[in-house]
Design a protein around this motif. Structure first.
Motif, PDB file in Angstrom:
ATOM      1  N   PRO A   1       1.139  -1.325  -0.020  1.00 44.03           N
ATOM      2  CA  PRO A   1      -0.046   0.099   0.240  1.00 44.03           C
ATOM      3  C   PRO A   1       0.893   1.350   0.062  1.00 44.03           C
ATOM      4  O   PRO A   1       2.176   1.305   0.490  1.00 44.03           O
ATOM      5  N   THR A   2       0.231   2.417  -0.641  1.00 51.09           N
ATOM      6  CA  THR A   2       1.002   3.450  -1.009  1.00 51.09           C
ATOM      7  C   THR A   2       1.540   4.135   0.533  1.00 51.09           C
ATOM      8  O   THR A   2       2.951   4.609   0.429  1.00 51.09           O
ATOM      9  N   ALA A   3       1.043   4.210   1.416  1.00 49.43           N
ATOM     10  CA  ALA A   3       1.389   4.851   2.899  1.00 49.43           C
ATOM     11  C   ALA A   3       2.498   4.103   3.282  1.00 49.43           C
ATOM     12  O   ALA A   3       3.576   4.318   3.770  1.00 49.43           O
ATOM     13  N   GLU A   4       2.212   2.557   3.290  1.00 56.18           N
ATOM     14  CA  GLU A   4       3.497   1.961   3.677  1.00 56.18           C
ATOM     15  C   GLU A   4       4.609   1.929   2.915  1.00 56.18           C
ATOM     16  O   GLU A   4       5.913   2.030   3.223  1.00 56.18           O
ATOM     17  N   SER A   5       4.533   1.787   1.669  1.00 58.90           N
ATOM     18  CA  SER A   5       5.411   1.811   0.541  1.00 58.90           C
ATOM     19  C   SER A   5       6.484   3.344   0.772  1.00 58.90           C
ATOM     20  O   SER A   5       7.613   3.238   0.513  1.00 58.90           O
ATOM     21  N   ARG A   6       5.841   4.473   1.062  1.00 58.12           N
ATOM     22  CA  ARG A   6       6.329   5.692   1.035  1.00 58.12           C
ATOM     23  C   ARG A   6       7.285   5.622   2.533  1.00 58.12           C
ATOM     24  O   ARG A   6       8.491   5.956   2.328  1.00 58.12           O
ATOM     25  N   VAL A   7       7.117   4.967   3.604  1.00 61.98           N
ATOM     26  CA  VAL A   7       7.785   4.813   4.753  1.00 61.98           C
ATOM     27  C   VAL A   7       9.109   3.834   4.618  1.00 61.98           C
ATOM     28  O   VAL A   7       9.960   4.148   4.913  1.00 61.98           O
ATOM     29  N   ILE A   8       8.661   2.881   3.729  1.00 63.65           N
ATOM     30  CA  ILE A   8       9.960   2.113   3.224  1.00 63.65           C
ATOM     31  C   ILE A   8      10.782   2.645   2.396  1.00 63.65           C
ATOM     32  O   ILE A   8      11.956   2.428   2.530  1.00 63.65           O
ATOM     33  N   ILE A   9      10.534   3.284   1.448  1.00 64.62           N
ATOM     34  CA  ILE A   9      11.242   4.151   0.594  1.00 64.62           C
ATOM     35  C   ILE A   9      12.294   5.002   1.570  1.00 64.62           C
ATOM     36  O   ILE A   9      13.397   5.292   1.333  1.00 64.62           O
ATOM     37  N   ASP A  10      11.553   5.861   2.299  1.00 60.49           N
ATOM     38  CA  ASP A  10      12.046   6.780   3.566  1.00 60.49           C
ATOM     39  C   ASP A  10      13.194   6.088   4.119  1.00 60.49           C
ATOM     40  O   ASP A  10      14.305   6.369   4.278  1.00 60.49           O
ATOM     41  N   MET A  11      12.668   4.983   4.521  1.00 58.85           N
ATOM     42  CA  MET A  11      13.929   4.085   5.572  1.00 58.85           C
ATOM     43  C   MET A  11      15.035   3.857   4.534  1.00 58.85           C
ATOM     44  O   MET A  11      16.347   3.723   5.193  1.00 58.85           O
ATOM     45  N   VAL A  12      14.832   3.243   3.359  1.00 57.11           N
ATOM     46  CA  VAL A  12      16.052   2.761   2.619  1.00 57.11           C
ATOM     47  C   VAL A  12      16.765   3.886   2.569  1.00 57.11           C
ATOM     48  O   VAL A  12      18.100   3.847   2.477  1.00 57.11           O
ATOM     49  N   VAL A  13      16.245   5.241   2.014  1.00 52.00           N
ATOM     50  CA  VAL A  13      17.301   6.344   1.577  1.00 52.00           C
ATOM     51  C   VAL A  13      18.054   6.635   3.066  1.00 52.00           C
ATOM     52  O   VAL A  13      19.110   7.023   3.010  1.00 52.00           O
ATOM     53  N   THR A  14      17.331   6.502   4.141  1.00 54.00           N
ATOM     54  CA  THR A  14      17.806   7.082   5.356  1.00 54.00           C
ATOM     55  C   THR A  14      18.860   6.150   5.762  1.00 54.00           C
ATOM     56  O   THR A  14      20.384   6.410   6.262  1.00 54.00           O
ATOM     57  N   ILE A  15      18.802   4.771   5.588  1.00 52.30           N
ATOM     58  CA  ILE A  15      19.773   3.908   5.814  1.00 52.30           C
ATOM     59  C   ILE A  15      20.890   3.889   4.988  1.00 52.30           C
ATOM     60  O   ILE A  15      22.252   3.981   5.411  1.00 52.30           O
ATOM     61  N   ILE A  16      20.654   4.181   3.584  1.00 57.65           N
ATOM     62  CA  ILE A  16      21.744   4.249   2.511  1.00 57.65           C
ATOM     63  C   ILE A  16      22.691   5.747   3.084  1.00 57.65           C
ATOM     64  O   ILE A  16      23.639   5.673   2.914  1.00 57.65           O
ATOM     65  N   SER A  17      21.920   6.769   3.439  1.00 56.81           N
ATOM     66  CA  SER A  17      22.516   7.828   3.780  1.00 56.81           C
ATOM     67  C   SER A  17      23.511   7.679   5.022  1.00 56.81           C
ATOM     68  O   SER A  17      24.478   8.014   5.158  1.00 56.81           O
ATOM     69  N   TYR A  18      22.974   6.918   5.940  1.00 59.50           N
ATOM     70  CA  TYR A  18      23.690   6.657   6.949  1.00 59.50           C
ATOM     71  C   TYR A  18      24.995   5.579   6.808  1.00 59.50           C
ATOM     72  O   TYR A  18      26.263   5.995   7.311  1.00 59.50           O
ATOM     73  N   ARG A  19      24.744   4.592   5.837  1.00 61.78           N
ATOM     74  CA  ARG A  19      25.827   3.880   5.661  1.00 61.78           C
ATOM     75  C   ARG A  19      26.954   4.329   5.031  1.00 61.78           C
ATOM     76  O   ARG A  19      28.118   4.117   5.072  1.00 61.78           O
ATOM     77  N   PHE A  20      26.470   5.410   4.084  1.00 63.54           N
ATOM     78  CA  PHE A  20      27.765   6.144   3.092  1.00 63.54           C
ATOM     79  C   PHE A  20      28.312   7.588   3.889  1.00 63.54           C
ATOM     80  O   PHE A  20      28.796   8.160   3.040  1.00 63.54           O
ATOM     81  N   GLY A  21      27.711   7.703   5.177  1.00 63.48           N
ATOM     82  CA  GLY A  21      28.340   8.846   5.709  1.00 63.48           C
ATOM     83  C   GLY A  21      27.768  10.345   5.063  1.00 63.48           C
ATOM     84  O   GLY A  21      26.829  10.567   4.916  1.00 63.48           O
ATOM     85  N   GLN A  22      28.967  11.072   4.431  1.00 65.99           N
ATOM     86  CA  GLN A  22      28.672  12.283   3.908  1.00 65.99           C
ATOM     87  C   GLN A  22      28.177  12.328   2.512  1.00 65.99           C
ATOM     88  O   GLN A  22      28.498  13.237   1.728  1.00 65.99           O
ATOM     89  N   ILE A  23      27.548  11.324   2.009  1.00 62.76           N
ATOM     90  CA  ILE A  23      26.956  11.284   0.676  1.00 62.76           C
ATOM     91  C   ILE A  23      26.095  12.358   0.293  1.00 62.76           C
ATOM     92  O   ILE A  23      25.368  12.602   1.279  1.00 62.76           O
ATOM     93  N   THR A  24      26.159  12.815  -0.921  1.00 64.00           N
ATOM     94  CA  THR A  24      25.164  13.923  -1.267  1.00 64.00           C
ATOM     95  C   THR A  24      23.930  13.533  -1.602  1.00 64.00           C
ATOM     96  O   THR A  24      23.641  12.214  -2.007  1.00 64.00           O
ATOM     97  N   ARG A  25      22.930  14.272  -1.668  1.00 65.67           N
ATOM     98  CA  ARG A  25      21.566  14.041  -2.117  1.00 65.67           C
ATOM     99  C   ARG A  25      21.897  13.379  -3.519  1.00 65.67           C
ATOM    100  O   ARG A  25      21.119  12.455  -3.961  1.00 65.67           O
TER     101      ARG A  25
END
Length: 274
Positions: A169-193
């Protein structure tokens, strides 16, 4: 945003994960809520707890995310659990503990004093590197494992999770996308948008502003750490911290290690608040 705040944000967004973490979840697991709780005299705060619905006593599940070895982890966990359970006995029928490790090598070495608890069915130790193929796991469990996979594999695994998220479902999908982006940003430190966009083949405007997600998680971690050290915080201090931009929050997360009292927290905030 630190790793533990990623997990706690994930649990708060998907309390149904409880059903994936224990072998015999309660029938009303979907009605549980994830929160932090405190015990006074002595004062301490337990960061992650799955609580049964109010007015409906059930099992209380304590969650510990442990990515660094602590040779007295179980001593602390069981002391806190027993005192909290004692103080709130009328609200719960039983207690269980979930400890999440990246691998067995992170667990404390001396387990003998705790063998009765560890082997008695009330403690569930989860080793993320033993859960199997990330793409065969439930999506929310896959997000947990994404925090540990090798950096060389993380972008591909993240894209697979994003692809699978399109089927929910869309609402759940959006949260999952947010989490993936956040985790990748965390894993790679100072990575840019822009680098995140290229790595995941997405446009970040399609998600919540991931800087905002990181800031929310950082605020939660900082407040928990300060409460553990200095007890209750004034509304002014909490509001000032919540209003800080992400860069200042990251500076504060390092500076607070040197604070000896609340006055130093206030002094730091006075210098760094707008």
């Amino acid at each position: 945003m630190r790793r533990d705040s990623i997990f706690y944000y994930l649990f708060s967004q998907a309390p149904g994960l409880l059903s994936e973490l224990v072998p015999d979840p309660p029938a009303n697991a979907d009605a549980y809520r994830f929160d932090s709780v405190a015990v006074k005299e002595p004062r301490f705060e337990i960061d992650g707890v799955f609580l049964p619905p109010e007015g409906n006593p059930g099992i209380v599940f304590f969650v510990e995310v442990q990515f660094q070895r602590d040779e007295r982890l179980y001593e602390r966990i069981f002391a806190e659990v027993m005192l909290y359970f004692y103080r709130n006995r009328e609200s719960f029928t039983n207690w269980q503990v979930i400890v999440i490790y990246p691998s067995r090598s992170t667990e404390q070495s001396d387990l003998l004093p705790h063998s009765s608890f560890l082997n008695g069915g009330q403690v569930h130790r989860i080793y993320l590197d033993e859960l199997g193929d990330i793409n065969q796991l439930p999506l929310w469990v896959g997000l947990m494992v994404l925090t540990t996979v090798d950096e060389s594999q993380a972008p591909q695994e993240a894209r697979e999770l994003l692809s699978r998220a399109q089927a929910v479902p869309t609402a759940e999908s959006r949260v999952i996308i947010d989490m993936v982006v956040t985790i990748i940003s965390y894993r790679f430190g100072q990575i840019t948008r822009q680098e995140v966009e290229r790595m995941l083949d997405i446009t970040l405007e399609e998600t919540k502003l991931y800087q905002g997600i990181k800031a929310e998680g950082e605020v939660d971690v900082i407040l928990r750490q300060l409460r553990k050290r200095f007890g209750n915080l004034s509304e002014d201090i909490q509001s000032s911290i919540s209003a800080l931009p992400l860069t200042s929050l990251e500076e504060l997360s390092e500076a607070l290690l040197d604070f000896s009292d609340v006055a130093e927290v206030q002094s730091w905030l006075a210098k760094h608040s707008d």
